[in-house]
Motif scaffolding. Structure first.
Motif, PDB file in Angstrom:
ATOM      1  N   SER A  88      -5.659  -8.675  -2.687  1.00 51.90           N
ATOM      2  CA  SER A  88      -4.439  -7.907  -2.891  1.00 51.90           C
ATOM      3  C   SER A  88      -4.329  -7.466  -4.338  1.00 51.90           C
ATOM      4  CB  SER A  88      -3.208  -8.740  -2.539  1.00 51.90           C
ATOM      5  OG  SER A  88      -3.208  -9.071  -1.174  1.00 51.90           O
ATOM      6  N   ALA A  89      -3.613  -6.344  -4.543  1.00 50.94           N
ATOM      7  CA  ALA A  89      -3.409  -5.829  -5.895  1.00 50.94           C
ATOM      8  C   ALA A  89      -2.041  -5.174  -5.987  1.00 50.94           C
ATOM      9  CB  ALA A  89      -4.484  -4.807  -6.238  1.00 50.94           C
ATOM     10  N   ASN A  90      -1.397  -5.369  -7.116  1.00 44.91           N
ATOM     11  CA  ASN A  90      -0.165  -4.653  -7.419  1.00 44.91           C
ATOM     12  C   ASN A  90      -0.574  -3.250  -7.842  1.00 44.91           C
ATOM     13  OD1 ASN A  90       2.090  -3.567  -9.022  1.00 44.91           O
ATOM     14  ND2 ASN A  90       2.959  -5.606  -8.754  1.00 44.91           N
ATOM     15  N   ILE A  91       0.122  -2.224  -7.345  1.00 42.57           N
ATOM     16  CA  ILE A  91      -0.291  -0.855  -7.669  1.00 42.57           C
ATOM     17  C   ILE A  91      -0.031  -0.491  -9.125  1.00 42.57           C
ATOM     18  CG2 ILE A  91      -0.071  -0.072  -5.290  1.00 42.57           C
ATOM     19  CD1 ILE A  91       2.430   1.561  -6.280  1.00 42.57           C
ATOM     20  N   LYS A  92       0.606  -1.365  -9.873  1.00 40.87           N
ATOM     21  CA  LYS A  92       0.812  -1.104 -11.304  1.00 40.87           C
ATOM     22  C   LYS A  92      -0.461  -1.348 -12.112  1.00 40.87           C
ATOM     23  CE  LYS A  92       5.728  -1.979 -11.335  1.00 40.87           C
ATOM     24  NZ  LYS A  92       6.834  -2.652 -11.988  1.00 40.87           N
ATOM     25  N   SER A  93      -1.463  -1.978 -11.482  1.00 37.56           N
ATOM     26  CA  SER A  93      -2.713  -2.287 -12.162  1.00 37.56           C
ATOM     27  C   SER A  93      -3.859  -1.452 -11.601  1.00 37.56           C
ATOM     28  CB  SER A  93      -3.060  -3.766 -12.024  1.00 37.56           C
ATOM     29  OG  SER A  93      -4.355  -4.016 -12.518  1.00 37.56           O
ATOM     30  N   MET A  94      -4.267  -0.448 -12.351  1.00 39.94           N
ATOM     31  CA  MET A  94      -5.354   0.431 -11.928  1.00 39.94           C
ATOM     32  C   MET A  94      -6.635  -0.362 -11.658  1.00 39.94           C
ATOM     33  SD  MET A  94      -6.568   3.807 -13.933  1.00 39.94           S
ATOM     34  CE  MET A  94      -8.215   4.409 -13.778  1.00 39.94           C
ATOM     35  N   MET A  95      -6.963  -1.279 -12.553  1.00 37.04           N
ATOM     36  CA  MET A  95      -8.191  -2.070 -12.395  1.00 37.04           C
ATOM     37  C   MET A  95      -8.139  -2.949 -11.148  1.00 37.04           C
ATOM     38  SD  MET A  95     -10.074  -0.934 -14.730  1.00 37.04           S
ATOM     39  CE  MET A  95     -11.445  -2.050 -14.728  1.00 37.04           C
ATOM     40  N   ALA A  96      -6.982  -3.541 -10.875  1.00 37.57           N
ATOM     41  CA  ALA A  96      -6.849  -4.401  -9.701  1.00 37.57           C
ATOM     42  C   ALA A  96      -6.998  -3.591  -8.411  1.00 37.57           C
ATOM     43  CB  ALA A  96      -5.506  -5.124  -9.729  1.00 37.57           C
ATOM     44  N   VAL A  97      -6.418  -2.389  -8.385  1.00 39.03           N
ATOM     45  CA  VAL A  97      -6.540  -1.527  -7.200  1.00 39.03           C
ATOM     46  C   VAL A  97      -8.001  -1.152  -6.985  1.00 39.03           C
ATOM     47  CG1 VAL A  97      -5.948   0.735  -6.223  1.00 39.03           C
ATOM     48  CG2 VAL A  97      -4.173  -0.657  -7.325  1.00 39.03           C
ATOM     49  N   MET A  98      -8.685  -0.767  -8.049  1.00 41.81           N
ATOM     50  CA  MET A  98     -10.097  -0.394  -7.928  1.00 41.81           C
ATOM     51  C   MET A  98     -10.953  -1.594  -7.509  1.00 41.81           C
ATOM     52  SD  MET A  98     -10.395   2.277 -11.158  1.00 41.81           S
ATOM     53  CE  MET A  98     -11.836   1.469 -11.716  1.00 41.81           C
ATOM     54  N   ALA A  99     -10.595  -2.781  -7.965  1.00 35.83           N
ATOM     55  CA  ALA A  99     -11.370  -3.989  -7.655  1.00 35.83           C
ATOM     56  C   ALA A  99     -11.304  -4.377  -6.182  1.00 35.83           C
ATOM     57  CB  ALA A  99     -10.896  -5.150  -8.519  1.00 35.83           C
ATOM     58  N   LEU A 100     -10.352  -3.823  -5.443  1.00 37.67           N
ATOM     59  CA  LEU A 100     -10.288  -4.114  -4.011  1.00 37.67           C
ATOM     60  C   LEU A 100     -11.533  -3.631  -3.283  1.00 37.67           C
ATOM     61  CD1 LEU A 100      -6.597  -3.122  -3.187  1.00 37.67           C
ATOM     62  CD2 LEU A 100      -7.535  -5.435  -3.411  1.00 37.67           C
ATOM     63  N   GLY A 101     -12.143  -2.564  -3.799  1.00 33.63           N
ATOM     64  CA  GLY A 101     -13.361  -2.042  -3.181  1.00 33.63           C
ATOM     65  C   GLY A 101     -13.124  -1.322  -1.872  1.00 33.63           C
ATOM     66  N   ALA A 102     -11.933  -0.762  -1.690  1.00 36.52           N
ATOM     67  CA  ALA A 102     -11.618  -0.061  -0.447  1.00 36.52           C
ATOM     68  C   ALA A 102     -12.326   1.289  -0.421  1.00 36.52           C
ATOM     69  CB  ALA A 102     -10.109   0.117  -0.314  1.00 36.52           C
ATOM     70  N   LYS A 103     -13.251   1.439   0.487  1.00 39.72           N
ATOM     71  CA  LYS A 103     -14.046   2.662   0.640  1.00 39.72           C
ATOM     72  C   LYS A 103     -13.399   3.597   1.661  1.00 39.72           C
ATOM     73  CE  LYS A 103     -17.490   0.983  -1.831  1.00 39.72           C
ATOM     74  NZ  LYS A 103     -17.470   1.246  -3.229  1.00 39.72           N
ATOM     75  N   GLN A 104     -14.013   4.756   1.853  1.00 38.16           N
ATOM     76  CA  GLN A 104     -13.520   5.695   2.861  1.00 38.16           C
ATOM     77  C   GLN A 104     -13.478   5.005   4.222  1.00 38.16           C
ATOM     78  OE1 GLN A 104     -15.980   9.126   3.799  1.00 38.16           O
ATOM     79  NE2 GLN A 104     -14.157  10.361   4.136  1.00 38.16           N
ATOM     80  N   ASP A 105     -12.447   5.282   4.990  1.00 36.34           N
ATOM     81  CA  ASP A 105     -12.180   4.736   6.324  1.00 36.34           C
ATOM     82  C   ASP A 105     -11.714   3.287   6.320  1.00 36.34           C
ATOM     83  OD1 ASP A 105     -12.764   7.169   7.587  1.00 36.34           O
ATOM     84  OD2 ASP A 105     -14.895   6.671   7.713  1.00 36.34           O
ATOM     85  N   ALA A 106     -11.536   2.690   5.143  1.00 31.95           N
ATOM     86  CA  ALA A 106     -11.015   1.323   5.077  1.00 31.95           C
ATOM     87  C   ALA A 106      -9.546   1.320   5.483  1.00 31.95           C
ATOM     88  CB  ALA A 106     -11.150   0.773   3.655  1.00 31.95           C
ATOM     89  N   GLU A 107      -9.143   0.323   6.244  1.00 28.93           N
ATOM     90  CA  GLU A 107      -7.734   0.155   6.578  1.00 28.93           C
ATOM     91  C   GLU A 107      -7.129  -0.788   5.551  1.00 28.93           C
ATOM     92  OE1 GLU A 107      -6.779  -0.967  10.558  1.00 28.93           O
ATOM     93  OE2 GLU A 107      -7.353   0.982  11.342  1.00 28.93           O
ATOM     94  N   VAL A 108      -6.113  -0.298   4.864  1.00 33.95           N
ATOM     95  CA  VAL A 108      -5.440  -1.104   3.851  1.00 33.95           C
ATOM     96  C   VAL A 108      -3.986  -1.306   4.248  1.00 33.95           C
ATOM     97  CG1 VAL A 108      -6.988  -0.356   1.999  1.00 33.95           C
ATOM     98  CG2 VAL A 108      -4.866   0.875   2.388  1.00 33.95           C
ATOM     99  N   THR A 109      -3.421  -2.408   3.793  1.00 34.25           N
ATOM    100  CA  THR A 109      -2.035  -2.742   4.087  1.00 34.25           C
ATOM    101  C   THR A 109      -1.222  -2.639   2.810  1.00 34.25           C
ATOM    102  OG1 THR A 109      -2.753  -4.262   5.819  1.00 34.25           O
ATOM    103  CG2 THR A 109      -0.495  -4.517   4.999  1.00 34.25           C
ATOM    104  N   TRP A 110      -0.122  -1.927   2.897  1.00 35.80           N
ATOM    105  CA  TRP A 110       0.796  -1.743   1.783  1.00 35.80           C
ATOM    106  C   TRP A 110       2.054  -2.539   2.084  1.00 35.80           C
ATOM    107  CZ3 TRP A 110      -1.210   1.560  -1.929  1.00 35.80           C
ATOM    108  CH2 TRP A 110      -2.258   2.375  -1.526  1.00 35.80           C
ATOM    109  N   LYS A 111       2.441  -3.445   1.183  1.00 31.81           N
ATOM    110  CA  LYS A 111       3.683  -4.196   1.329  1.00 31.81           C
ATOM    111  C   LYS A 111       4.635  -3.731   0.240  1.00 31.81           C
ATOM    112  CE  LYS A 111       1.691  -8.123   3.615  1.00 31.81           C
ATOM    113  NZ  LYS A 111       1.410  -9.543   3.615  1.00 31.81           N
TER     114      LYS A 111
END
Length: 91
Positions: free
Chosen positions: A41-64
């Motif tokens: 999980s990553a807080n969207i305030k952190s660019m590096m944390a979001v990128m570190a998730l490694g979500a590629k094209q077609d990945a299903e992600v959950t936003w809370k």
């Protein structure tokens, strides 16, 4: 709390440019937003944390989303993902 599941449409996934757009977006909202993928999980305030998730094209992600403007934020995030974070050439 709102929870939204989206599929990443950008060819290169959640990389630097979409992550930067999320950080920019987070500055104008009151709610807290966490994006999760593949057990991370990553807080969207952190660019590096979001990128570190490694979500590629077609990945299903959950936003809370939690906060006073969560309904509007959930809708806007869905629109951002659907529109390729404003980078339509990557779709």
């Amino acid at each position: 709390m709102q929870e939204v599941i989206t599929k990443i449409l950008n060819k290169v996934g959640l990389h630097a440019r979409p992550a930067k757009e999320l950080v920019k977006f987070s500055k104008g909202i009151q709610s807290s937003v966490t994006v999760s993928y593949n057990g991370k999980s990553a807080n969207i305030k952190s660019m590096m944390a979001v990128m570190a998730l490694g979500a590629k094209q077609d990945a299903e992600v959950t936003w809370k989303i939690e906060g006073p403007d969560e309904a509007e934020v959930a809708q806007k995030i869905t629109e951002m993902v659907t529109n390729g974070f404003g980078f339509s050439e990557e779709l």
